[in-house]
Design an enzyme around this catalytic site. Sequence first.
Site, PDB file in Angstrom:
ATOM      1  N   ASP A 197     -56.824  83.306  -4.102  1.00 20.85           N
ATOM      2  CA  ASP A 197     -57.566  82.292  -4.836  1.00 20.85           C
ATOM      3  C   ASP A 197     -58.720  82.962  -5.573  1.00 20.85           C
ATOM      4  OD1 ASP A 197     -57.864  79.138  -4.983  1.00 20.85           O
ATOM      5  OD2 ASP A 197     -59.890  79.965  -4.845  1.00 20.85           O
ATOM      6  N   ASN A 205     -64.707  77.878 -15.757  1.00 15.96           N
ATOM      7  CA  ASN A 205     -64.315  76.848 -16.724  1.00 15.96           C
ATOM      8  C   ASN A 205     -65.514  76.037 -17.196  1.00 15.96           C
ATOM      9  OD1 ASN A 205     -61.528  77.312 -16.973  1.00 15.96           O
ATOM     10  ND2 ASN A 205     -61.081  76.169 -15.105  1.00 15.96           N
ATOM     11  N   HIS A 210     -62.404  76.312 -21.004  1.00 16.36           N
ATOM     12  CA  HIS A 210     -61.053  76.519 -20.482  1.00 16.36           C
ATOM     13  C   HIS A 210     -60.306  77.647 -21.189  1.00 16.36           C
ATOM     14  CE1 HIS A 210     -60.782  73.191 -17.601  1.00 16.36           C
ATOM     15  NE2 HIS A 210     -61.579  72.544 -18.430  1.00 16.36           N
ATOM     16  N   ASP A 214     -58.480  80.367 -19.094  1.00 16.35           N
ATOM     17  CA  ASP A 214     -57.073  80.762 -19.247  1.00 16.35           C
ATOM     18  C   ASP A 214     -56.941  82.270 -19.412  1.00 16.35           C
ATOM     19  OD1 ASP A 214     -56.275  78.160 -19.022  1.00 16.35           O
ATOM     20  OD2 ASP A 214     -55.843  77.861 -21.144  1.00 16.35           O
ATOM     21  N   GLU A 240     -55.917  78.136  -9.957  1.00 16.27           N
ATOM     22  CA  GLU A 240     -56.333  79.528  -9.776  1.00 16.27           C
ATOM     23  C   GLU A 240     -55.714  80.154  -8.536  1.00 16.27           C
ATOM     24  OE1 GLU A 240     -59.672  77.005  -7.882  1.00 16.27           O
ATOM     25  OE2 GLU A 240     -58.093  76.810  -9.399  1.00 16.27           O
TER      26      GLU A 240
END
Length: 337
Positions: A197, A205, A210, A214, A240
């Site tokens: 994780d 974010n 975002h 990404d 994630e």
Amino acid sequence: MKPLLQHLVEITGHRDHARLEISVISALHQLGEVKEIRALEVVSIGEETHVRPKAWIQDGKLHSIEESEHADLPRLPLAAYPALGECIQKHLSNLETQGEAGETELWLPVWLHEKVVACLELRNDKPLSQDMLNVIHGIFHVYRNYQSLLDYSERDALTGLFNRKTFDAEFARPGATGSAGTATPADAPQHWLAVVDIDHFKQVNDRFGHLYGDEVLILMANLLRSSFRAQDRIFRFGGEEFVILLRSATLETARQIFNRFRASVESHAFPQVGQVTVSLGFVSTQRGTAVEILGHADQALYYAKEHGRNQVCHYDELVNSGELATQTVVAEDVELF
């Protein structure tokens, strides 16, 4: 014509890339005129491209990276394959060259999303006839199109890693997990499942947007690819979270591999974002059902995140030391299938 059609039926009957590649190079070899053939894996990490054979036929014998004696075959920089480099630079669909010993070489790169992801390399003592070239190109086009379909159904659209559906299918296979009541010594090779994780990903974010989030996911996928072997499997579960199926490693080796990946993430400079870290929990797949194994790895991950993050935790060690209480994992807790 009949043998050719049989080969095409066999090629399109597979549902994973390893068997597809083996089927294709076997078909091309059996048609004659091709002495040696290799299916190459092409991996791009940032600005660098690395290449490694995944399956090949040499002296009439089939070899694969999945075999234990070839498991640690290293990736080489693209410079070691100048003909393939020329294909990539000039965006060629094929290239015929002469080898150092005067043999004919045919390079057939597989383009996917404007990148070369694989390549077939054929070698022969003499030039291939035009009829044979037509057959080779026909089979290659079937292989390339079918590989594209497999990629679309098996992989996550953003990162290119295997998706959750593929994980479910992989772990549902007989032998993917061990049986209850069996135990393997820590110094014996076994399979391991890890859940990864990205720490504080929501803040990435929220702070950068975002698009940068990404990009972090894409770069993380690249780091995962470069940290693990061809026979290992890497999946994106969404968001994630990633899952790694590490094959044939002792406990100490698995810990070193996972920590090496964690350290490579910590030292990587992510554009605009800067430093990113990951937490990881892992467990042997030797005992328990698929749901239990994934649940135990998830519990070890949760412990890592609750106790400082940016660390690797082994489920059994946490339980044995009393740091983590044994919990019964049921299907409602982990949605695996």
